[in-house]
Write a protein that holds these residues in place. Structure first.
Motif, mmCIF file in Angstrom:
data_model
loop_
_atom_site.group_PDB
_atom_site.id
_atom_site.type_symbol
_atom_site.label_atom_id
_atom_site.label_comp_id
_atom_site.label_asym_id
_atom_site.label_seq_id
_atom_site.Cartn_x
_atom_site.Cartn_y
_atom_site.Cartn_z
ATOM 1 N N VAL A 107 3.632 -3.473 7.869
ATOM 2 C CA VAL A 107 3.615 -3.302 6.419
ATOM 3 C C VAL A 107 2.285 -3.871 5.907
ATOM 4 O O VAL A 107 1.826 -4.917 6.360
ATOM 5 N N GLU A 108 1.678 -3.156 4.981
ATOM 6 C CA GLU A 108 0.375 -3.551 4.483
ATOM 7 C C GLU A 108 0.439 -3.710 2.974
ATOM 8 O O GLU A 108 1.134 -2.967 2.278
ATOM 9 N N ALA A 109 -0.303 -4.687 2.477
ATOM 10 C CA ALA A 109 -0.341 -4.946 1.046
ATOM 11 C C ALA A 109 -1.784 -5.198 0.626
ATOM 12 O O ALA A 109 -2.662 -5.467 1.453
ATOM 13 N N LEU A 110 -2.021 -5.096 -0.685
ATOM 14 C CA LEU A 110 -3.363 -5.231 -1.234
ATOM 15 C C LEU A 110 -3.300 -6.140 -2.450
ATOM 16 O O LEU A 110 -2.365 -6.069 -3.252
ATOM 17 N N ASP A 111 -4.298 -7.020 -2.565
ATOM 18 C CA ASP A 111 -4.445 -7.876 -3.735
ATOM 19 C C ASP A 111 -5.857 -7.711 -4.271
ATOM 20 O O ASP A 111 -6.832 -7.838 -3.534
ATOM 21 N N ARG A 112 -5.979 -7.396 -5.552
ATOM 22 C CA ARG A 112 -7.279 -7.088 -6.138
ATOM 23 C C ARG A 112 -8.108 -8.329 -6.420
ATOM 24 O O ARG A 112 -9.260 -8.218 -6.830
ATOM 25 N N ASP A 113 -7.540 -9.516 -6.205
ATOM 26 C CA ASP A 113 -8.323 -10.728 -6.418
ATOM 27 C C ASP A 113 -9.371 -10.888 -5.320
ATOM 28 O O ASP A 113 -9.413 -10.123 -4.340
ATOM 29 N N ASP A 114 -10.207 -11.916 -5.468
ATOM 30 C CA ASP A 114 -11.325 -12.142 -4.552
ATOM 31 C C ASP A 114 -10.801 -12.415 -3.145
ATOM 32 O O ASP A 114 -10.035 -13.358 -2.933
ATOM 33 N N ARG A 115 -11.229 -11.611 -2.185
ATOM 34 C CA ARG A 115 -10.744 -11.749 -0.809
ATOM 35 C C ARG A 115 -11.222 -13.038 -0.161
ATOM 36 O O ARG A 115 -10.651 -13.477 0.836
ATOM 37 N N ILE A 145 0.836 -1.196 0.000
ATOM 38 C CA ILE A 145 0.000 0.000 0.000
ATOM 39 C C ILE A 145 0.874 1.250 0.000
ATOM 40 O O ILE A 145 0.586 2.221 -0.703
ATOM 41 N N GLN A 146 1.954 1.232 0.753
ATOM 42 C CA GLN A 146 2.855 2.372 0.813
ATOM 43 C C GLN A 146 4.123 2.056 0.032
ATOM 44 O O GLN A 146 4.744 1.008 0.231
ATOM 45 N N GLU A 147 4.502 2.950 -0.857
ATOM 46 C CA GLU A 147 5.727 2.758 -1.621
ATOM 47 C C GLU A 147 6.954 2.918 -0.732
ATOM 48 O O GLU A 147 7.935 2.209 -0.874
ATOM 49 N N SER A 148 6.892 3.862 0.210
ATOM 50 C CA SER A 148 7.987 4.078 1.152
ATOM 51 C C SER A 148 7.512 3.642 2.531
ATOM 52 O O SER A 148 6.696 4.315 3.164
ATOM 53 N N MET A 149 7.987 2.487 2.992
ATOM 54 C CA MET A 149 7.586 1.924 4.286
ATOM 55 C C MET A 149 8.639 2.288 5.325
ATOM 56 O O MET A 149 9.809 1.913 5.189
ATOM 57 N N ARG A 150 8.219 3.033 6.329
ATOM 58 C CA ARG A 150 9.145 3.492 7.365
ATOM 59 C C ARG A 150 8.560 3.232 8.745
ATOM 60 O O ARG A 150 7.346 3.268 8.927
ATOM 61 N N GLY A 151 9.436 2.998 9.680
ATOM 62 C CA GLY A 151 9.037 2.797 11.063
ATOM 63 C C GLY A 151 10.209 3.102 11.975
ATOM 64 O O GLY A 151 11.343 3.300 11.526
ATOM 65 N N SER A 152 9.941 3.156 13.266
ATOM 66 C CA SER A 152 11.005 3.406 14.240
ATOM 67 C C SER A 152 10.838 2.441 15.397
ATOM 68 O O SER A 152 9.721 2.091 15.782
ATOM 69 N N VAL A 153 11.972 1.995 15.923
ATOM 70 C CA VAL A 153 11.981 1.081 17.054
ATOM 71 C C VAL A 153 12.765 1.739 18.179
ATOM 72 O O VAL A 153 13.827 2.326 17.954
ATOM 73 N N GLN A 154 12.199 1.669 19.391
ATOM 74 C CA GLN A 154 12.809 2.334 20.535
ATOM 75 C C GLN A 154 13.699 1.377 21.309
ATOM 76 O O GLN A 154 13.387 0.187 21.440
ATOM 77 N N LEU A 155 14.784 1.892 21.800
ATOM 78 C CA LEU A 155 15.687 1.124 22.643
ATOM 79 C C LEU A 155 14.929 0.656 23.878
ATOM 80 O O LEU A 155 14.225 1.433 24.520
ATOM 81 N N GLY A 156 15.051 -0.621 24.207
ATOM 82 C CA GLY A 156 14.381 -1.172 25.376
ATOM 83 C C GLY A 156 13.117 -1.936 25.062
ATOM 84 O O GLY A 156 12.524 -2.540 25.954
ATOM 85 N N LEU A 157 12.667 -1.934 23.807
ATOM 86 C CA LEU A 157 11.449 -2.650 23.434
ATOM 87 C C LEU A 157 11.685 -4.150 23.554
ATOM 88 O O LEU A 157 12.736 -4.665 23.165
ATOM 89 N N LEU A 158 10.695 -4.860 24.086
ATOM 90 C CA LEU A 158 10.803 -6.303 24.247
ATOM 91 C C LEU A 158 10.609 -7.019 22.920
ATOM 92 O O LEU A 158 10.041 -6.470 21.973
ATOM 93 N N LYS A 159 11.073 -8.272 22.858
ATOM 94 C CA LYS A 159 10.887 -9.052 21.635
ATOM 95 C C LYS A 159 9.399 -9.345 21.426
ATOM 96 O O LYS A 159 8.626 -9.488 22.367
ATOM 97 N N GLY A 160 9.001 -9.410 20.155
ATOM 98 C CA GLY A 160 7.631 -9.768 19.807
ATOM 99 C C GLY A 160 6.629 -8.641 19.900
ATOM 100 O O GLY A 160 5.450 -8.843 19.594
ATOM 101 N N ILE A 161 7.040 -7.439 20.336
ATOM 102 C CA ILE A 161 6.123 -6.305 20.423
ATOM 103 C C ILE A 161 6.173 -5.549 19.093
ATOM 104 O O ILE A 161 7.216 -5.025 18.723
#
Length: 782
Positions: free
Chosen positions: A153-161, A132-148
């Motif tokens: 990232v989001e994507a779209l497929d025009r076929d039958d959902r 959905i987004q051509e430029s995918m950006r995010g930030s991760v903070q020091l101290g964040l636990l694993k799995g959080i």
């Protein structure tokens, strides 16, 4: 027109096969409900690529006397009816219009009737998923636990959902850079949420790497092998955080209200969260709105100021070292034998109050919270005194044992590059490095064991450690060959022989050593040195006359023989690969009578020496590998060595000692002369790569050939064909020239046909009154 129908009737549906003899009709397979002037539902697959008109269904149970059958409700004019058949004149696209509602009307003798035909377009997997987004950006903070999750990232497929055609799966292909670990992040295959792995949560450091680029892939068909896919780049910024243990807080006991009284505050500067704090607990956590913890708890130390409301008491918990005992020879039935113990001296004196001795039992114990930072040895003076003050003293020596709480660290992350000539003798020291350890010098916690983690797979180098200084020397263990390997990248690790009780071995406990091999001009290797005596031919004459020797059959003059000595020598260098055996005739002639002679055949076998390097055989410029990696796909590399089996033998392929090369590529031997080259990781960006490797023979020392092989890596379709943009080929004619060529060709053909027909007309004139049966067309019965 003949119609052949085969049908199978089930409880709720009718499956019909229609066969028509004309090319305008095709065999179709349909599922529809029977109609009797009632609504009809038809499922039609999209993207039909057969013959048009496309006959979809026969409208059953129409009255026998119907007329003027008309279909309406189709704005684009796609559908029509012909002899009770509903047809379409072009393919349908579900993404453009998923269904059609048509009105079919007809006349009867009474009045005009109509019914509805619902056409539902059945989905095919004809759309590639896109982010959905051509430029995918995010930030991760020091101290964040694993799995959080910290981004999605989001994507779209025009076929039958509602089908697997639009069932998307996400995966991470590559992380750049791959420090301090290669897998710092993970992605949820269903939701696309990106989070830290256990290694990422423990080693995330914005000073080491403040930005990562993640190669992300999304597949439809639930990630099956025949799925369509798209790749993209997600950029992750690493940011700091103020989430840390606050300073200690001092509170006076018996504080007046009103309560609650705020005593401290901590702040989470990362993503949205809720803070919870109980002023009577020492743990503070940061949560998401759903109550899930997203970071490790921080500790708050609350120290309450003391009010003098308790009598002093001795510590209940002490570390007992030993017990001193003294004896008194006085009457045991009196108090004269009662002994009191006292600590009167400690050397060194710092820190004070480190030890104590129990007055009555003589138990010596440690009353400090920790022995860290203390001296390695203490000398204590203990006195034993009776009730009248008579006393004696003893000395107690306490040795403080070191624990391994400091890992060894290198002073720098990279060493070199160091240069060493390829003719350097075995045993040459390339360099010496040391990893410092803050534990007590000389103990097991201070000693360092070094190891080469990578880059020394062929054991060209070895390590020698000086146990007095912990310095390690990098020593040459095998003969170098510039043509085989010109560069070595060695990764060293440093660890203690005993386990760490605190801390961990991190990036500072590893270092990289770069070594360049300098080329040395080597002389040529000859199969046989010219002028060497290889045999001596001896003849015998009963008269003791001198004998003269000569050669016959040596047309290329490779050998010579001493006229009187009979010594057979080489005249020029011999090459076994050119000729492995030489046969010639040696003639012995009587020195006084030349008519007396004798001869013998001499065969010289040339022994093989390793004077040929292996070579790569074949053209690989047109071959390619698919990305993402196909499991069974590989380039078969062929090699050849002109030497014999003793020196040629099995040819060994080895990648250059480079971390990136060995991460991306893999060589798998097939037999003595062939090997498979394949991708070693799931995904590589499409481009032409240079794969450096060496082919070595099995001799000792071996001869090698270094090769830089261009390899094309490209995205492939489901058939395994490389999808490369078409390029304009040299020499392809233009449209104008092509049309001119066609017109000229047709003109020549027309002239030839005209001449042929004119000659035939003159040779076979028609006879009047007779019909030429050959000119009457055949009648075709259908």
């Amino acid at each position: 027109m003949k119609e052949t129908w085969r049908s199978t009737l089930h409880r709720h549906e009718k499956v019909s096969f229609l066969t028509m003899p004309f090319s305008a009709f095709t065999v179709i397979f349909l599922i529809f409900a029977s109609c009797s002037a009632a609504n009809v539902k038809i499922g039609v697959p999209e993207n039909y690529d057969g013959i048009f008109p496309w006959y979809l269904a026969k409208l059953h149970s129409l009255p026998a006397n119907y007329s003027d059958l008309v279909v309406t409700g189709d704005d684009e004019g796609i559908f029509g009816v012909d002899s009770q058949f509903l047809y379409a004149i072009k393919p349908l696209d579900r993404e453009k219009q998923p269904s059609y509602s048509l009105q079919v009307s007809f006349k009867t003798s009474v009045h005009r009737q109509s019914f509805t035909v619902e056409v539902f377009v059945i989905d095919k997997n004809d759309n590639v998923p896109t982010f959905i987004q051509e430029s995918m950006r995010g930030s991760v903070q020091l101290g964040l636990l694993k799995g959080i999750p910290f981004m999605q990232v989001e994507a779209l497929d025009r076929d039958d959902r509602n089908t697997a055609h639009a069932e998307l799966r996400f995966s991470l292909l590559e992380q750049t850079p791959r420090i301090p670990y290669s897998q710092m992040f993970s992605i949820d295959p269903l939701s696309g949420e990106v989070s830290l792995t256990e290694e990422g949560a423990s080693a995330l450091d914005p000073e080491m790497c403040g930005r990562y680029k993640l190669s992300v892939m999304v597949k439809d068909m639930a990630g099956k092998s025949n799925a369509f896919f798209t790749t993209g780049i997600a950029t992750v910024e690493v940011t700091g955080n103020s989430w840390a243990s606050p300073d200690p807080v001092r509170l006076q006991e018996n504080l007046p209200g009103p309560y609650p009284i705020p005593i401290s505050q901590v702040k989470w500067t990362g993503s949205q969260a809720e803070e919870t704090q109980d002023q009577f607990l020492i743990s503070i956590v940061v949560e998401r709105p759903d109550g899930r913890e997203i970071a490790k708890p921080v500790e708050l130390r609350v120290m309450v100021g003391d009010a003098n409301d308790n009598r002093p008491t001795f510590l209940r918990h002490r570390t007992e070292i030993l017990t001193v005992q003294a004896a008194d020879n006085d009457d045991p039935k009196t108090d004269n034998v009662r002994i009191f113990y006292r600590l009167v001296g400690q050397i060194p004196e710092s820190p004070r109050a480190l030890f104590r001795v129990d007055r009555d039992s003589g138990v010596i114990s440690v009353q400090a919270d920790s022995m860290e930072g203390t001296a390695p040895q203490y000398t204590l003076t203990i006195t034993a005194e009776d009730a009248k003050g008579l006393n004696s003293s003893c000395t107690v020596v306490v040795t403080v044992q070191d624990e391994n709480n400091n890992p060894p660290v290198f002073s720098q992350h990279e060493y070199g590059p160091y240069h060493i000539p390829e003719d350097a003798p075995v045993g040459t020291t390339v360099t010496a490095v040391v990893a410092g350890d803050a534990d007590v010098r000389g103990g097991d916690s201070w000693l360092v064991n070094y190891r080469m983690e990578s880059g020394n797979e062929e054991e060209v180098f070895s390590l020698m450690t000086d146990r007095q200084t912990n310095e390690v020397s990098l020593v040459l263990s095998k003969v170098l060959d510039f043509e085989r390997e010109s560069e070595y990248i060695l990764v060293l690790s440093a660890k203690n022989p005993v386990a760490l009780v605190r801390g961990r071995y991190g990036p500072q406990s590893t270092a990289t050593v770069s070594i360049y091999v300098d080329d040395v001009n080597e002389g040529p290797i000859l199969g046989e040195e010219p002028g060497r005596v290889i045999a001596t031919i001896r003849g015998y004459d009963p008269d003791s006359h001198p004998i003269r020797y000569s050669l016959q059959g040596d047309t290329k003059k490779y050998f010579s023989i001493g006229k009187y000595s009979g010594e057979l020598k080489t005249v020029q260098a011999l090459d076994r690969e050119e000729n492995s055996t030489y046969t010639m005739e040696v003639i012995a002639v009587d020195g006084r009578n030349s008519s007396l002679s004798a001869s013998t055949l001499v065969t010289v076998h040339i022994l093989d020496v390793n004077d040929n390097s292996p070579v790569l055989v074949g053209d690989y410029s047109w071959k390619y590998l698919c990305t993402p990696r196909w499991e069974d796909q590989a380039l078969v590399l062929a090699s050849r060595d002109s030497d014999g089996p003793q020196h040629g033998g099995r040819l060994n392929f080895s990648l250059r000692s480079d971390a990136t090369v060995r991460r991306n590529w893999k060589l798998t031997p097939i037999n003595d002369t062939h090997t498979n080259l394949s991708l070693n990781i799931p995904y590589l960006p499409p481009e032409v790569y240079t794969v450096p490797f060496t082919i070595s023979d099995s001799s000792s020392p071996p001869r090698s050939t270094f090769i830089n092989l261009p390899v094309t890596v490209c995205p492939c379709n489901i058939r395994g064909n490389c999808k490369i943009a078409a390029k304009k080929l040299q020499g392809i004619p233009t449209i104008q020239s092509a049309v001119g060529i066609l017109l000229g060709t047709f003109t020549v053909i027309g002239i030839i046909l005209t001449v042929i027909f004119m000659r035939l007309s003159y040779q076979n004139p028609k006879e009047e009154g007779k019909s030429n049966q050959e000119l009457v067309p055949l009648k075709i019965s259908i």
